[in-house]
Design a protein around this motif. Structure first.
Motif, mmCIF file in Angstrom:
data_model
loop_
_atom_site.group_PDB
_atom_site.id
_atom_site.type_symbol
_atom_site.label_atom_id
_atom_site.label_comp_id
_atom_site.label_asym_id
_atom_site.label_seq_id
_atom_site.Cartn_x
_atom_site.Cartn_y
_atom_site.Cartn_z
ATOM 1 N N PRO A 114 0.806 -1.238 0.000
ATOM 2 C CA PRO A 114 0.000 0.000 0.000
ATOM 3 C C PRO A 114 0.829 1.274 0.000
ATOM 4 O O PRO A 114 0.381 2.307 -0.505
ATOM 5 C CB PRO A 114 -0.838 -0.120 1.271
ATOM 6 C CG PRO A 114 -0.116 -1.100 2.132
ATOM 7 C CD PRO A 114 0.552 -2.055 1.198
ATOM 8 N N HIS A 115 2.046 1.229 0.558
ATOM 9 C CA HIS A 115 2.840 2.455 0.684
ATOM 10 C C HIS A 115 3.291 3.002 -0.660
ATOM 11 O O HIS A 115 3.670 4.175 -0.759
ATOM 12 C CB HIS A 115 4.064 2.183 1.560
ATOM 13 C CG HIS A 115 5.006 1.173 0.978
ATOM 14 N ND1 HIS A 115 4.761 -0.180 1.040
ATOM 15 C CD2 HIS A 115 6.185 1.320 0.313
ATOM 16 C CE1 HIS A 115 5.757 -0.829 0.443
ATOM 17 N NE2 HIS A 115 6.631 0.050 -0.001
ATOM 18 N N PRO A 123 -0.270 5.444 -1.833
ATOM 19 C CA PRO A 123 -1.099 5.684 -0.633
ATOM 20 C C PRO A 123 -2.484 6.236 -0.932
ATOM 21 O O PRO A 123 -3.448 5.871 -0.260
ATOM 22 C CB PRO A 123 -0.256 6.671 0.183
ATOM 23 C CG PRO A 123 0.734 7.250 -0.772
ATOM 24 C CD PRO A 123 0.992 6.202 -1.796
ATOM 25 N N PHE A 156 -4.583 3.315 -2.228
ATOM 26 C CA PHE A 156 -4.895 2.342 -1.167
ATOM 27 C C PHE A 156 -5.949 2.897 -0.212
ATOM 28 O O PHE A 156 -6.856 2.176 0.218
ATOM 29 C CB PHE A 156 -3.636 1.966 -0.389
ATOM 30 C CG PHE A 156 -3.931 1.050 0.764
ATOM 31 C CD1 PHE A 156 -4.149 -0.302 0.552
ATOM 32 C CD2 PHE A 156 -4.033 1.537 2.066
ATOM 33 C CE1 PHE A 156 -4.457 -1.150 1.613
ATOM 34 C CE2 PHE A 156 -4.337 0.699 3.123
ATOM 35 C CZ PHE A 156 -4.547 -0.652 2.897
ATOM 36 N N THR A 157 -5.833 4.175 0.151
ATOM 37 C CA THR A 157 -6.832 4.778 1.041
ATOM 38 C C THR A 157 -8.211 4.716 0.402
ATOM 39 O O THR A 157 -9.210 4.400 1.069
ATOM 40 C CB THR A 157 -6.454 6.236 1.350
ATOM 41 O OG1 THR A 157 -5.149 6.273 1.935
ATOM 42 C CG2 THR A 157 -7.442 6.873 2.311
ATOM 43 N N GLN A 180 -3.202 -4.192 6.939
ATOM 44 C CA GLN A 180 -2.563 -3.120 6.174
ATOM 45 C C GLN A 180 -3.184 -1.760 6.493
ATOM 46 O O GLN A 180 -2.481 -0.747 6.555
ATOM 47 C CB GLN A 180 -2.665 -3.404 4.674
ATOM 48 C CG GLN A 180 -1.851 -4.601 4.197
ATOM 49 C CD GLN A 180 -0.354 -4.320 4.192
ATOM 50 O OE1 GLN A 180 0.196 -3.727 5.120
ATOM 51 N NE2 GLN A 180 0.311 -4.757 3.139
ATOM 52 N N SER A 187 -0.957 1.153 8.022
ATOM 53 C CA SER A 187 -0.782 2.370 7.215
ATOM 54 C C SER A 187 -1.001 3.632 8.032
ATOM 55 O O SER A 187 -0.448 4.689 7.712
ATOM 56 C CB SER A 187 -1.754 2.350 6.026
ATOM 57 O OG SER A 187 -1.445 1.289 5.142
ATOM 58 N N ARG A 227 2.371 5.031 8.982
ATOM 59 C CA ARG A 227 3.430 5.220 7.987
ATOM 60 C C ARG A 227 3.465 6.670 7.526
ATOM 61 O O ARG A 227 2.422 7.326 7.349
ATOM 62 C CB ARG A 227 3.224 4.292 6.786
ATOM 63 C CG ARG A 227 3.320 2.810 7.122
ATOM 64 C CD ARG A 227 3.278 1.975 5.850
ATOM 65 N NE ARG A 227 4.491 2.189 5.070
ATOM 66 C CZ ARG A 227 5.378 1.235 4.800
ATOM 67 N NH1 ARG A 227 5.204 0.020 5.274
ATOM 68 N NH2 ARG A 227 6.432 1.493 4.062
ATOM 69 N N GLU A 244 4.133 7.848 4.628
ATOM 70 C CA GLU A 244 3.520 8.064 3.315
ATOM 71 C C GLU A 244 2.027 8.366 3.423
ATOM 72 O O GLU A 244 1.436 8.982 2.532
ATOM 73 C CB GLU A 244 3.703 6.827 2.421
ATOM 74 C CG GLU A 244 5.144 6.477 2.107
ATOM 75 C CD GLU A 244 5.729 5.487 3.104
ATOM 76 O OE1 GLU A 244 6.702 4.812 2.744
ATOM 77 O OE2 GLU A 244 5.194 5.400 4.236
ATOM 78 N N PHE A 245 1.424 7.945 4.538
ATOM 79 C CA PHE A 245 -0.019 8.109 4.699
ATOM 80 C C PHE A 245 -0.382 9.311 5.588
ATOM 81 O O PHE A 245 -1.555 9.437 5.972
ATOM 82 C CB PHE A 245 -0.628 6.828 5.278
ATOM 83 C CG PHE A 245 -0.712 5.705 4.286
ATOM 84 C CD1 PHE A 245 -1.842 5.516 3.529
ATOM 85 C CD2 PHE A 245 0.366 4.851 4.096
ATOM 86 C CE1 PHE A 245 -1.924 4.482 2.600
ATOM 87 C CE2 PHE A 245 0.302 3.819 3.174
ATOM 88 C CZ PHE A 245 -0.852 3.637 2.417
ATOM 89 N N ARG A 273 -4.369 10.219 7.092
ATOM 90 C CA ARG A 273 -4.634 9.593 8.395
ATOM 91 C C ARG A 273 -6.048 9.857 8.892
ATOM 92 O O ARG A 273 -6.664 8.988 9.517
ATOM 93 C CB ARG A 273 -3.608 10.087 9.421
ATOM 94 C CG ARG A 273 -2.283 9.345 9.299
ATOM 95 C CD ARG A 273 -1.261 9.812 10.280
ATOM 96 N NE ARG A 273 0.016 9.163 10.029
ATOM 97 C CZ ARG A 273 1.187 9.725 10.232
ATOM 98 N NH1 ARG A 273 1.255 10.952 10.709
ATOM 99 N NH2 ARG A 273 2.300 9.065 9.978
#
Length: 689
Positions: free
Chosen positions: A433-434, A437, A440-441, A464, A468, A471, A473-474, A478
């Motif tokens: 996912p990274h 991002p 994936f979100t 995940q 995430s 992380r 990247e996210f 958030r």
């Protein structure tokens, strides 16, 4: 002040008659021009003509008194009083002038005494310090309307000379402000100020047309205001229900000047022409996409202004078409929407899409989401390779709605190869996912309503999502990921597809997720243990309650989770969009509400996890237990229930109370000490709902 050349020449020639003639002419025109009069008088003193200077100043002084120009006269005494009067005569002249200026004020004499105006009259510099202090305090005399940060507008109701303080009545409270702090904490409001008019004539203010009311508000301040500040200033005049329509109508006036991007400010121009000049200056200095917004908003003010803006943007489109086709695409549609799409240009959307060798650069360069969606649709209509273009766009598209469009379009393409590519893309998102991002979100959010996504690998997706949240990247996502842990969202729905073997791993992932709120962690854990009882660990201390109370608390938790917390989350986002969070009252209030709601939800969730219903067989009870009624000698009837039902004033007590602990286990006929007095238990009966 530099003296006029004619006066300088007359002084050099000692032509005092010419100076007096000029003085008299100026006296008839503008006796308040103290720079001229004081400058000439001091120049005469410098040439040893002090008597002549005094004579001329006396004429000026008489003229000012005849015209009741007491404020200029006070300034004259301050700047040239030592020339006009002997030392013993200046102080009475100052008092006379202050009396004429402020003698009708209720506290004038008391405040004059407080500042010591009658003491040390020979100390002229000190006297002027006292005058300044007196006038500062008089600005807050009884009846004065003032404003105080955080309190709004108020009226001075009392001057307490003994305590040296002002009593100010604000809308919600009355405060005492000391003389020394008044000038720092209180700001006098002029009669035309919107906050003063709110206090003195609210009905007349509310009757003003939207643009006129906005003018009064903006011109009441010495700086531009944000929309939030305008709204706060007009609270109580424009209702919450009226605000949106009122603001839309008010800000369209041609004299409203808007500045800034994001946190916009508003001011009122002297004329429509001034507003248009300011609008053009702001447009010319703005970056290109800001210019598109200004064309939409400001171009409607005036056809000529719109034409100039459109011409500049058309020239910019010619200039950037090759290097930034996405911007050229946005410019073309902005011009079309404003009523003047450019014709015969090489960068029309159809031309760009048909001839672009780098569609990825074009599509990613269109920052407006709606226009990107239009570009995707045009690609699908015009290019046979559209599935490949759309599949590649899935990895770079940041907006959830556009991602829905792409994913659904690929699913409906009817091409097996395209469908397989789409599925492989989803697998890659869950595996790593990274790397993408934003996508994936979006996939994690979509899984809340798309069971096919949840069924792919529910445990892996759950793990995940939780990982995430921490992380780097996210970081921009958030807030969106945190919502997925709420009741009814993705994580709760994924639990429905777990196997018994996967339950311990899921529970471990939930417990190790540091970004979850306590109520979210407890809610997910309870859901896992409810579905897989083997995971449940009995709570150490049960909480007993009636079935009605349990139902009420469950309903309250459901209301919090399904209605109030989502509504609060929306309020936070709306308040955040209003601008600077440091000065954003709506945002702070919404965040405080957020903390309360989350705390309440966590408490309810924890209590409901250990609650047990009070279940007592009907009929007579052999001993005092939870769920019984105890009749004492003398007729007093005590009911022992749980802490949720406790009403001591009605003799319904919690089993956790000291009184109940003294009764529990006792039988009819037993004696107990209650509040130090002996009592006998006459009867025990089961409580019924």
């Amino acid at each position: 002040m530099t003296l006029p050349r004619a006066i300088q020449s007359s002084l050099a020639r000692a032509d005092y008659a010419a100076i007096e003639d000029d003085w008299l002419a100026r006296l008839g025109q503008d006796p308040a021009d103290l720079d001229y009069f004081v400058g000439v008088a001091r120049a005469l003193v410098g040439t040893a003509e002090e008597e002549r200077a005094r004579f001329l100043l006396e004429m000026l002084d008489e003229q000012l008194k005849e015209r009741d120009a007491w404020r200029p006269r006070l300034k004259l005494l301050e700047r040239a009083g030592s020339i006009l009067f002997p030392p013993e005569g200046l102080h009475p002249a100052i008092l006379q002038t202050l009396e004429r200026l402020h003698g009708d004020r209720p506290s004038f004499r008391g405040l004059a005494e407080t500042v010591g105006l009658q003491r040390a009259t020979h100390d002229v510099p000190k006297t002027w310090e006292k005058v300044e202090r007196l006038e500062t305090l008089l600005a807050f005399d009884i009846g004065s309307v003032v404003t105080m940060e955080g309190k709004g507008a108020g009226r001075v109701a009392e001057v307490n000379l003994g305590l040296e303080s002002f009593k100010v009545a604000f809308e919600r409270q009355t405060l005492a402000v000391g003389f020394k702090a008044a000038s720092k904490l209180l700001k006098p409001l002029p009669r035309e100020h919107v906050l003063r008019r709110k206090l003195e004539e609210p009905a007349a203010l509310a009757a003003l047309a939207p643009p006129e009311l906005l003018r009064v508000t903006l011109q009441s301040h010495d700086r531009p205001l944000t929309a939030g500040e305008v709204r706060e200033a007009l609270a109580g005049v424009v209702s919450e229900a009226q605000w949106t329509s009122w603001w839309t109508a008010a800000r369209k006036h041609p004299q409203v000047v808007v500045a800034g991007a994001g946190r916009q400010t508003y001011r009122w121009a002297e004329s429509s022409g001034d507003a248009q000049t300011a609008a053009w200056s702001g447009f010319a200095a703005a970056e290109p996409r800001r210019q598109l917004e200004l064309l939409r908003r400001e171009g409607a003010r005036d056809p000529e202004l719109r034409r100039r803006m459109a011409e500049q943007l058309a020239a910019l489109g010619d200039e950037v078409a090759a290097a930034d086709p996405g911007l050229a695409f946005e410019i073309w549609y902005a011009l079309e929407k404003s009523g003047g799409a450019p014709e015969g240009v090489s960068w029309a959307p159809e031309t760009i899409l048909a001839g672009s060798g780098d569609l990825k650069r074009l599509l990613s360069g269109i920052q407006d989401r709606a226009l990107r969606e239009r570009a995707y649709a045009m690609v699908r209509e015009r290019r046979p390779d559209w599935p490949a273009v759309w599949r590649e766009a899935l990895g770079s598209e940041p907006d959830p709605r556009a991602l829905d469009l792409l994913a659904d379009g690929l699913a409906q393409s009817g091409d097996p190869a395209t469908a397989r590519e789409r599925e492989r893309f989803f697998d890659a998102l869950v595996t790593q996912p990274h790397k993408q991002p934003a996508a994936f979100t979006w996939l994690a959010e979509r899984a809340a309503r798309d069971e096919a996504l949840r069924l792919r690998n529910p445990l892996r997706l759950l793990q995940q999502i939780l990982a995430s949240m921490t992380r780097d990247e996210f970081a921009p996502f958030r807030t969106r990921l945190a919502v997925l842990a709420d009741s009814g969202s993705t994580l709760a729905r994924l639990l429905q597809h777990l196997t018994a073997e996967q339950a311990p791993q899921a529970e471990d992932a939930v417990h190790r997720a540091p970004m979850l709120q306590p109520y979210q962690r407890e809610q997910l854990t309870n859901a896992i243990q409810l579905r897989f009882p083997a995971q449940r660990k009995e709570t150490a201390v049960p909480l007993y309650a009636t079935r009605a109370a349990i139902e009420a608390k469950s309903a309250e938790l459901q209301q919090l989770m399904a209605v109030e917390i989502p509504a609060n989350r929306k309020a936070i986002e709306e308040a955040r969009a209003m601008g600077d969070l440091r000065e954003n009252f709506e945002y702070k209030a919404a965040r405080q509400r957020h903390e309360y709601l989350n705390s309440r939800a966590a408490t309810l969730n924890a209590e409901l996890a250990r609650v047990r219903p009070i279940d007592v067989p009907p009929g007579e009870a052999s001993e005092v237990r939870i769920g019984t009624r105890v009749r004492l000698d003398g007729g007093r009837l005590l009911t022992i229930l749980g802490p949720w039902e406790s009403k001591p004033e009605e003799d319904v007590i919690s089993y956790e109370s000291d009184l109940a602990k003294d009764l529990l286990g006792k039988k009819p006929g037993d004696e107990v000490l209650l509040a130090g007095a002996p009592h006998r238990i006459a009867a025990i009966e089961a409580w019924t709902e």
